[in-house]
Design a protein around this motif. Structure first.
Motif, PDB file in Angstrom:
ATOM      1  N   VAL A  23       0.822  -1.210   0.000  1.00  0.00           N
ATOM      2  CA  VAL A  23       0.000   0.000   0.000  1.00  0.00           C
ATOM      3  C   VAL A  23       0.854   1.257   0.000  1.00  0.00           C
ATOM      4  CG1 VAL A  23      -1.791   1.248   1.264  1.00  0.00           C
ATOM      5  CG2 VAL A  23      -1.773  -1.240   1.272  1.00  0.00           C
ATOM      6  N   ILE A  31      -3.592   5.607   6.915  1.00  0.00           N
ATOM      7  CA  ILE A  31      -4.508   4.499   6.626  1.00  0.00           C
ATOM      8  C   ILE A  31      -4.410   3.470   7.742  1.00  0.00           C
ATOM      9  CG2 ILE A  31      -5.008   2.615   5.033  1.00  0.00           C
ATOM     10  CD1 ILE A  31      -3.872   4.297   2.815  1.00  0.00           C
ATOM     11  N   HIS A  40      -9.582  -3.064  -3.094  1.00  0.00           N
ATOM     12  CA  HIS A  40      -9.541  -2.235  -4.296  1.00  0.00           C
ATOM     13  C   HIS A  40      -9.910  -0.785  -4.000  1.00  0.00           C
ATOM     14  CE1 HIS A  40      -9.738  -1.848  -8.754  1.00  0.00           C
ATOM     15  NE2 HIS A  40     -10.545  -0.858  -8.435  1.00  0.00           N
ATOM     16  N   ASP A  41     -11.072  -0.597  -3.357  1.00  0.00           N
ATOM     17  CA  ASP A  41     -11.590   0.764  -3.201  1.00  0.00           C
ATOM     18  C   ASP A  41     -10.854   1.553  -2.136  1.00  0.00           C
ATOM     19  OD1 ASP A  41     -15.087  -0.115  -3.821  1.00  0.00           O
ATOM     20  OD2 ASP A  41     -13.406   0.266  -5.160  1.00  0.00           O
ATOM     21  N   GLU A  46      -4.602  -2.939  -7.243  1.00  0.00           N
ATOM     22  CA  GLU A  46      -5.161  -3.519  -8.463  1.00  0.00           C
ATOM     23  C   GLU A  46      -5.139  -5.039  -8.384  1.00  0.00           C
ATOM     24  OE1 GLU A  46      -6.302  -1.743 -10.947  1.00  0.00           O
ATOM     25  OE2 GLU A  46      -5.681   0.238 -10.278  1.00  0.00           O
ATOM     26  N   SER A  47      -5.728  -5.676  -9.400  1.00  0.00           N
ATOM     27  CA  SER A  47      -5.767  -7.149  -9.383  1.00  0.00           C
ATOM     28  C   SER A  47      -4.356  -7.712  -9.486  1.00  0.00           C
ATOM     29  CB  SER A  47      -6.650  -7.669 -10.508  1.00  0.00           C
ATOM     30  OG  SER A  47      -6.380  -6.971 -11.696  1.00  0.00           O
ATOM     31  N   ILE A  48      -3.464  -6.992 -10.144  1.00  0.00           N
ATOM     32  CA  ILE A  48      -2.113  -7.511 -10.252  1.00  0.00           C
ATOM     33  C   ILE A  48      -1.435  -7.504  -8.883  1.00  0.00           C
ATOM     34  CG2 ILE A  48      -0.708  -5.445 -10.653  1.00  0.00           C
ATOM     35  CD1 ILE A  48       0.456  -6.959 -13.076  1.00  0.00           C
ATOM     36  N   LEU A  50      -2.988  -8.274  -6.230  1.00  0.00           N
ATOM     37  CA  LEU A  50      -3.480  -9.510  -5.588  1.00  0.00           C
ATOM     38  C   LEU A  50      -2.533 -10.659  -5.894  1.00  0.00           C
ATOM     39  CD1 LEU A  50      -7.329  -9.941  -5.924  1.00  0.00           C
ATOM     40  CD2 LEU A  50      -5.934 -10.061  -3.872  1.00  0.00           C
ATOM     41  N   VAL A  51      -2.026 -10.661  -7.137  1.00  0.00           N
ATOM     42  CA  VAL A  51      -1.088 -11.704  -7.518  1.00  0.00           C
ATOM     43  C   VAL A  51       0.150 -11.629  -6.646  1.00  0.00           C
ATOM     44  CG1 VAL A  51       0.372 -12.531  -9.377  1.00  0.00           C
ATOM     45  CG2 VAL A  51      -1.939 -11.742  -9.878  1.00  0.00           C
ATOM     46  N   LEU A  76     -16.309 -12.086 -10.470  1.00  0.00           N
ATOM     47  CA  LEU A  76     -15.522 -10.871 -10.655  1.00  0.00           C
ATOM     48  C   LEU A  76     -15.908  -9.780  -9.652  1.00  0.00           C
ATOM     49  CD1 LEU A  76     -13.266  -9.938 -12.367  1.00  0.00           C
ATOM     50  CD2 LEU A  76     -14.881  -9.085 -14.058  1.00  0.00           C
ATOM     51  N   GLU A  77     -17.219  -9.597  -9.472  1.00  0.00           N
ATOM     52  CA  GLU A  77     -17.673  -8.538  -8.545  1.00  0.00           C
ATOM     53  C   GLU A  77     -17.189  -8.812  -7.140  1.00  0.00           C
ATOM     54  OE1 GLU A  77     -20.874  -5.526  -9.985  1.00  0.00           O
ATOM     55  OE2 GLU A  77     -20.836  -6.280  -7.951  1.00  0.00           O
ATOM     56  N   VAL A  79     -14.530 -10.427  -6.280  1.00  0.00           N
ATOM     57  CA  VAL A  79     -13.087 -10.167  -6.191  1.00  0.00           C
ATOM     58  C   VAL A  79     -12.850  -8.667  -6.037  1.00  0.00           C
ATOM     59  CG1 VAL A  79     -10.913 -10.257  -7.449  1.00  0.00           C
ATOM     60  CG2 VAL A  79     -12.450 -12.207  -7.500  1.00  0.00           C
ATOM     61  N   ILE A  80     -13.627  -7.887  -6.774  1.00  0.00           N
ATOM     62  CA  ILE A  80     -13.457  -6.436  -6.677  1.00  0.00           C
ATOM     63  C   ILE A  80     -13.787  -5.948  -5.279  1.00  0.00           C
ATOM     64  CG2 ILE A  80     -14.370  -4.241  -7.494  1.00  0.00           C
ATOM     65  CD1 ILE A  80     -14.940  -5.770 -10.161  1.00  0.00           C
ATOM     66  N   GLU A  81     -14.793  -6.563  -4.653  1.00  0.00           N
ATOM     67  CA  GLU A  81     -15.233  -6.121  -3.323  1.00  0.00           C
ATOM     68  C   GLU A  81     -14.440  -6.739  -2.189  1.00  0.00           C
ATOM     69  OE1 GLU A  81     -18.274  -4.191  -2.253  1.00  0.00           O
ATOM     70  OE2 GLU A  81     -17.468  -3.306  -4.078  1.00  0.00           O
TER      71      GLU A  81
ATOM     72  N   ARG B 468     -18.061   1.331  -5.930  1.00  0.00           N
ATOM     73  CA  ARG B 468     -18.132   2.714  -5.487  1.00  0.00           C
ATOM     74  C   ARG B 468     -17.762   3.618  -6.652  1.00  0.00           C
ATOM     75  NH1 ARG B 468     -14.322   6.474  -3.690  1.00  0.00           N
ATOM     76  NH2 ARG B 468     -12.707   5.028  -4.324  1.00  0.00           N
ATOM     77  N   ILE B 709      -2.731 -17.681  -9.279  1.00  0.00           N
ATOM     78  CA  ILE B 709      -4.064 -17.130  -9.532  1.00  0.00           C
ATOM     79  C   ILE B 709      -4.339 -17.200 -11.017  1.00  0.00           C
ATOM     80  CG2 ILE B 709      -5.469 -15.051  -9.474  1.00  0.00           C
ATOM     81  CD1 ILE B 709      -4.057 -14.241  -6.961  1.00  0.00           C
ATOM     82  N   ARG B 711      -7.560 -16.756 -14.068  1.00  0.00           N
ATOM     83  CA  ARG B 711      -8.947 -16.351 -14.334  1.00  0.00           C
ATOM     84  C   ARG B 711      -9.175 -16.307 -15.832  1.00  0.00           C
ATOM     85  NH1 ARG B 711     -12.867 -14.645 -11.415  1.00  0.00           N
ATOM     86  NH2 ARG B 711     -11.525 -14.623  -9.591  1.00  0.00           N
TER      87      ARG B 711
END
Lengths: 99, 1300
Positions: A23, A31, A40-41, A46-48, A50-51, A76-77, A79-81, B468, B709, B711
């Motif tokens: 972060v 934070i 994410h939010d 980003e998803s990368i 996560l990797v 997908l949703e 994962v985003i949340e 969001r 991972i 997908r």
């Protein structure tokens, strides 16, 4: 040999500590990572990332902490949340399984 | 027959506290109260809040007000910006809301066939601002003219015309075109005109039910098929005095200045204003076109009360009729369980209105049964927006259904007890709206004056994404620069008056700063200053001290197809006047076209900001976008290409892409043995593989086992793999036909990891290789970085930025997207501009400033320009027959007199007067008799004497000034305070401020004194003397002056007899001397005499304050004899306080209460030295001629006093400049030296030398005589030990200096 199950809170603390470098400087940015913090939010990851993080988790906890496996069950949703608490719960669950 | 369901596909609002739908929803959920006091410029204190109950005023002071500016680009609608000020506000807001709704619905294509789009708006016939201003011009001016003529029959027609012209002048030039803009129905027609709509466009008036009636009309038009789409809603921007007065007179306006619908203590409404628009379409068509559906209108019902209710009070039967009709039209039973989850009540918060509405709810929906739907009213947050109220409520429930959240109602902590009988409850905080067996449903009530009722039943449509998105209004961007990082941190600590500050390479940019982010920014700046590493983008903060630009190169990267991407760019298109890109991921071709369209839009927008690339590149199909933008080719429309090269049927291999979270090396291992190839090497942590579905599935399983991972991606094209070879022919044909041109900007290939070749054939070959070979994006980024590229802009939303950062790691670079899923397009561009500026670029921020217009809601009363005031002040006619020069002189005399009279009247009317008093010994020669110090006779420097204006003279000055200013007699003074001695040399001009309140005038004489002067009637009575035991006074009145017991000179010698002395009093006789204030000064001298007669020390006393002076008779003239008795107390050792009474021939003259003197600690020796300094010294001189002086004064004032006694002008200046802690010692040494010198002079026969005649030089070793005093060549010296100084003459003479 059976290992004592890791209590959930210290697992969360460890997961947060492992996440922090991705972060940035948490103190500077003001934070605080809580179980409800969204990957994410809130942390702007980003998803990368996560990797990268899955690699870090596997490296620290062992290969049975397999984030890839966990994520295939999510759409997908979801994962985003993703929230840090969910990842910590997953990790704790894997660790409990060992013992 | 049930009504055809109608979908709500777009929303636009301009409401109190919300200029956008996103802001409105935020406010609804948060329970934000948008009711405020009436803004200053829309308030008339003689109307709003004025006391009384006549129709020309109201007790109302609060309401709902929209912002003065609206985001709206008039040029985009072909309206000259100058016309906006003349338009009725509701025409501007209707256009702005319509534009916002169109953007909300996905852009202009959502309008479909414009000839079948209608605009139906609820709007009342109330007195709107533009009409008010027009009425003033047309009628009020005429009215004023007629009224003046009736009041002043002598006014000539020419004069009346002048008045009329003067009244018209502030209204400005009349524009014929703007008159047409005041026609009321234009609120709807102008929308149709500007958007080129051919359906019916008109307004409807059903009072507060207007906008739901408009919605009902829209549903009918859609059901009949006459319209395919309708803008329906309401507008009300009025707030006219007539409207406020009417509601006040009927008692509907809340006395408690709060609107609390459905609450137990609801006491009426507050008036609001606003615009709310909904885009309506038949549900079937919306589904066919893939529109986002907020909610579905199921049924609409309208009724009238008939003769049931009065015109103003509601009829339950009438309301129920409308509700039942609506539910019948929907084909639903309102009494069914779960039929209604959210009811938006009309909720005017009047007692009768709320009670009737609750009864209707019970009748229609049934009594309480354990279920609990929510009832509320947005009026609690925005006020009653009259004809727009229904639409504001309908937008609210549509959003609630879309987000599945039940919004709260304010001010209803104690609900109306009647609600307990209904199936509804009120909530004070937002709650999630849980699903159940039946679809979620809401309904809206709107009941208008005259008994017209409307009700709409609404059902849920789509569900809002849980992602969001940012909906706040764009705010500031703070940009600070400095030469060094440390200075940058300092700039952050200063309050930021402007948004752009400083110069230098160390920069920080903060988007939408809040106190929280500013605190973070300070830490960020400190961190960057410490380790030099730039911070990029977290919390909207960018900071760098070592900018990348302009030395580094900038690359624009165009994304290909990605999952989960929906870039927000409709606002960018609207802002720059560019077409909005359509966004569709329906087919792979649609998806590719959408991505390209967004890329082109963003590229143009960045160009308008002055942001240009040094090279372009792309990811997969993004590489084609890059080529196209670089001008390498101009493609034909996709449909044409499909027709030409694919015979109308585009086919792609049935292959899946799998995204792997691992580097290409590991991925290559994982795919061994499988019929899968690597198609994209994106980044160290992402590789994409491609193959047939079953092979990809096995690969996915392997990945899972290895903890990688994986997908699957949601598209199939087979690009970038050898699998495409059998499908290559059409591409080859297309490539062959392509007219290729050299790129305007270098384009890098992710296939060859190098810039595109220059020869045509090589380009065509690379085009095909690109389709068959993997995308080597990671290597491309590395190569560009090696080539000097440091700034990477992604022209779309997606992952390219994170690929870049993943690849480059800690190497210094900036990667940022110019479009975002989260932030609005313009907002993201602001971030890009900020990030680039921090790195040393100079983007054009002004190109991003939102276009706004100002609503002209002003209705000020007519006012004359300043130069026309007083036009009716009649000038006296010059008598006939006078010669010219006499006539001129006569007129001048009249003018002069009028001006003086006006000034006098102005002063008398005014309550604050500033004037000055000139203080000098020349202007006030009597001050020579009020010199604190004696000096050598004929001493030329008046300042050394300290001519001080007596405190009582200051009182006299204040009273005379007040009398002259207001022409009224003064009767006394209160609370006089004397702060500093006013020394008249050098001459001074002191400001005098007089502030009158009633019969009291507060006077301030500079910083020297202040007091309250009393006007009014004199009080003739006073206390008589109290007889006391007394003894004779030890000295006579004559001795007081001859022995210099008082320092005053003849002009102040008033004491003529001393009659009796007591322990606490002194009685004497005063003959009034000529100097101003001398009588009262002599009363003070009597106090001094009492001190001299009864005390041994602290005999020096000066007035500090007087509580009261009251004159019972006019002040006695000089020469009059007055009896005076002073009664003294010593409350503290250094204070003497007295009361005094003065009588003349037995009649009271004046009473003084609480006169306080400050006493200086001063024993007999000191007093003698003060009285005769030429004879006595403060020091004690011993036999050897050494002068020893001790610090005996207990206050700074006392010390200053003795400094004045001993020091000459130059020395006083040096004393003042001396540091305060050293002043005491400095003074003591000087006194000691002077006294030693004087003792030696006396020993030599020279006596009567005043201390001021001796000038002690700075080094304190030599002295000179001043103003003719000759001194021998003395060498002097002084020592200081604690509070004792010793001065002496040195045995050895020093060189003589010339006398100054």
């Amino acid at each position: 040999m059976t290992l004592q199950p890791y209590p959930r809170t210290t697992v969360f603390d460890t997961v947060s500590e492992l996440l922090a470098p991705l972060v940035g400087d948490l103190d500077v940015l003001g934070i605080r990572i809580t179980p409800d913090t969204r990957f994410h939010d809130d942390l702007v990851l980003e998803s990368i990332d996560l990797v990268t993080f899955s690699g870090i988790l596997a490296e620290h906890f062992g290969p049975d902490v397999n984030l890839a496996d966990y994520l295939t069950q999510k759409d997908l949703e979801e994962v985003i949340e993703l929230r840090v608490g969910e990842i910590a719960s997953y990790v704790a669950g894997r660790l409990a399984r060992r013992g | 027959m049930t009504q055809e369901p109608v979908a709500i596909i777009g929303l636009g609002v301009v409401l109190p506290g919300a200029s956008s739908v996103g802001q409105y929803w935020n406010n609804l959920v948060a329970g934000a109260d948008a009711i405020t006091d009436i803004p200053e410029h829309r308030r008339d204190p003689e109307f709003h809040g004025a006391p009384g109950t006549t129709p020309d005023r109201t007790h109302g002071r609060r309401g709902g007000f929209v912002a003065d500016t609206v985001d709206f680009d008039p040029l985009a609608f072909g309206i000259p910006p100058a016309d906006i000020a003349e338009m009725e506000p509701d025409q501007v807001t209707a256009l702005a809301a319509a534009a916002a709704a169109i953007e909300d619905a996905g852009g202009p294509t959502a309008l479909g066939d414009r000839s079948k789009v209608g605009v139906i708006l609820g709007r009342g016939g109330y007195f709107s601002p533009g009409l008010v201003r027009f009425d003033q011009r047309v009628r009020t001016v005429r009215q004023v003219r007629r009224t003046i003529r009736e009041l002043l029959p002598s006014a000539s027609p020419a004069m009346l015309d002048r008045i009329r012209d003067a009244l018209l002048e502030p209204l400005g030039e009349f524009q014929t075109e703007s008159a047409i803009g005041l026609v009321p129905n234009l609120s709807a027609s102008r929308v149709a005109n500007r958007l080129d709509l051919g359906g019916p466009a008109y307004t409807v008036d059903a009072a507060c039910a207007s906008s739901l009636i408009a919605v009902d009309h829209a549903i009918a038009e859609l059901a009949r098929g006459r319209c395919d789409m309708v803008f329906a809603g309401g507008v009300h921007h009025c707030h006219d005095d007539t409207l406020w007065s009417m509601f006040t007179q009927i008692g509907a306006l809340s006395q408690s200045q709060r609107i609390s619908p459905l609450s137990r203590d609801a006491d009426g409404l507050l008036i609001g204003e606003g615009t709310a628009l909904l885009m309506l379409k038949r549900l079937a068509d919306a589904r066919r076109d893939g529109d986002r559906v907020y909610a579905v209108l199921r049924g609409s019902g309208i009724s009238s009360d008939g003769k049931g209710g009065s015109l103003l009070s509601p009829s339950i039967a009438g309301q129920m009729l409308a509700l039942r009709r609506a539910w019948d039209a929907a084909g639903l039973d309102p009494r069914q369980a779960g039929a209604l989850g959210l009811l938006e009540a009309h909720g005017t918060a009047t007692r009768a209105g709320d009670a009737a509405e609750i009864a209707t709810m019970t009748e229609v929906f049934g009594p309480a049964d354990g279920t609990a739907g929510v009832v509320g009213s947005v009026k609690s947050m925005i006020g009653h927006t009259m004809p727009a109220a229904g639409a504001a409520g309908l937008v609210k429930v549509a959003l609630a259904l879309y987000h599945k959240v039940l919004p709260p109602t304010l001010h209803c902590a104690d609900p109306n007890p009647l609600l307990a009988d209904t199936r509804f409850r009120v909530i004070g905080e937002a709650e999630p709206w849980p699903g159940s067996g039946t679809p979620r449903r809401a309904a809206v009530n709107a009941f208008g004056f005259g008994g017209v009722n409307a009700h709409v039943v609404v059902e849920e449509g789509d569900t809002a994404s849980r992602r969001r998105i940012d909906v706040h209004e764009p705010g500031r961007i703070l940009r600070l620069s400095a030469q060094t990082p440390a200075e940058l941190a300092l700039l952050l600590d200063r309050p930021q008056q402007t948004d752009v500050l400083g110069h230098g390479e160390a920069r920080i940019g903060i988007v939408d700063p809040t106190p929280e982010t500013l605190a973070i920014a300070r830490r960020v700046a400190a961190k960057v200053a410490k380790d030099g590493k730039a911070q990029r983008g977290v919390k909207g903060i960018w900071c760098a001290v070592d900018p990348l630009l302009p030395s580094a190169k900038t690359a624009f990267l165009f994304p290909g197809l990605e999952a989960d991407v929906s870039p927000r760019c409709a606002d960018v298109a609207r802002h720059f006047g560019l077409p909005t890109p359509a966004w569709s991921t329906e087919t792979i071709l649609d998806h590719a076209e959408s991505v390209t369209a967004v890329g082109r839009l963003v590229h143009t927008a960045l160009g308008r900001l002055g942001i240009t690339p040094d090279a372009l590149a792309g990811h997969s199909v993004g590489e084609w976008t890059a080529m196209r933008i670089a001008g390498m080719f101009t493609p034909a429309p996709t449909a044409d290409n499909i027709q030409r090269y694919w015979s109308g049927r585009f086919t792609a291999p049935e292959l899946d892409y799998l995204m792997l979270g691992c580097p290409v090396t590991e991925a290559s291992e994982l795919v061994t043995g499988l019929d899968v190839v690597i198609s994209h090497d994106n980044a160290p942590h992402q590789t994409i593989a491609c193959g047939p579905a079953d092979a990809v599935l096995r690969l996915a399983e392997t990945c899972r086992e290895h903890g990688v991972i994986a997908r699957t991606l949601p598209f199939r094209s087979g690009y970038h793999t050898p699998f495409l070879r059998p499908f290559l022919a059409p591409y080859a044909a297309l490539a062959n036909d392509l007219e290729l041109r050299p790129p305007s900007v270098p384009v890098w290939s992710a296939t060859s990891v190098a810039p595109y070749p220059t020869t045509l054939n090589a380009v065509r070959r690379l085009f095909l290789d690109h389709l068959l070979q993997r995308v080597r994006f990671r290597e491309l980024v590395e190569a560009m970085h090696a080539n000097g590229f440091r700034v990477f802009l992604q022209l779309g939303a997606g992952q390219l930025g994170s690929f870049v950062t993943d690849t480059l790691g800690d190497a210094n670079h900036l990667a940022i997207g110019a479009s975002s899923n989260v932030h609005a397009g313009l907002d993201q561009l602001r971030r890009v501009a900020t990030a680039l500026w921090v790195e040393g670029a100079d983007p054009r921020f002004e190109a991003l400033a939102p276009r706004q217009v100002r609503l002209n809601s002003a209705r000020p009363l007519l006012a004359l320009p300043a130069n026309s005031r007083g036009l009716l002040d009649v000038t006296p006619e010059v008598p006939a027959g006078l010669s010219d020069d006499i006539a001129v002189a006569y007129r001048e005399l009249i003018d002069e007199t009028r001006r003086s009279a006006a000034a006098v009247v102005a002063a008398m009317a005014s309550d604050t007067i500033e004037s000055t008093v000139d203080v000098s010994v020349e202007m006030m020669p009597f001050l020579r008799d009020h010199r604190f110090f004696r000096q050598r006779p004929g001493w030329p420097d008046e300042a050394d004497f300290w001519p001080v204006v007596p405190a009582t003279t200051l009182i006299d000055i204040a009273c005379r000034k007040v009398e002259r200013a207001w022409g009224l007699p003064t009767t006394g003074v209160r609370d006089a305070a004397f702060n500093r001695w006013l020394i008249a040399e050098p001459a001074k001009s002191i400001p005098v401020t007089m502030r009158r309140a009633g019969d009291r005038v507060e006077v301030a004489i500079g910083s020297y004194a202040s007091m309250t002067v009393c006007l009014g009637k004199r009080r003739p009575d006073a206390r008589a003397f109290t007889p006391r035991r007394e003894r004779p006074v030890p000295f006579t009145a004559a001795e007081v002056y001859s022995r210099r017991m008082m320092f005053h000179g003849p002009a102040f010698h008033g004491i003529t007899r001393l009659n009796g002395l007591g322990d606490h009093h002194l009685r004497g006789e005063i003959t009034v001397p000529p100097a101003p204030g001398a009588l009262l000064d002599n009363v003070g001298q009597l106090l001094g005499c009492w001190l001299l007669a009864t005390c041994q020390e602290s005999l020096l006393a000066f007035p500090r304050s007087i509580a009261e002076v009251t004159w019972h008779a006019p002040e006695p003239e000089p020469g009059a004899t007055v009896e005076c008795q002073v009664e003294v107390t010593t409350p503290q050792p250094d204070v003497a306080q007295m009361d005094a009474t003065l009588f003349r021939a037995g009649r009271p003259v004046a009473t003084i209460v609480g006169w306080q003197d400050i006493r200086f600690s001063c024993d007999g020796d000191m007093h003698r030295a003060y009285a005769h300094p030429e004879v006595h010294s403060l020091s004690a001189v011993d036999a050897s001629g050494r002068a020893v002086v001790r610090d005996r004064w207990r206050s700074v004032a006392a010390r200053e006093f003795f400094a004045g006694l001993y020091l000459g002008a130059a020395e006083r200046a040096a004393f003042a400049a001396c540091p305060p802690r050293e002043q005491r010692g400095w003074l003591l040494r000087r006194i000691a030296i002077k006294d030693a010198v004087r003792a030696r002079l006396a020993a030599n026969g020279v006596t009567g030398v005043y201390p001021a005649e001796i000038f002690v030089h700075e080094d304190e070793t030599t002295v000179s005589g001043l103003h003719g005093r000759i001194l021998p060549e003395f060498g002097v010296g002084a020592t200081l030990d604690g509070d004792v100084a010793v001065g002496l003459i040195h045995p050895f003479p020093a060189a003589t200096r010339s006398a100054t």
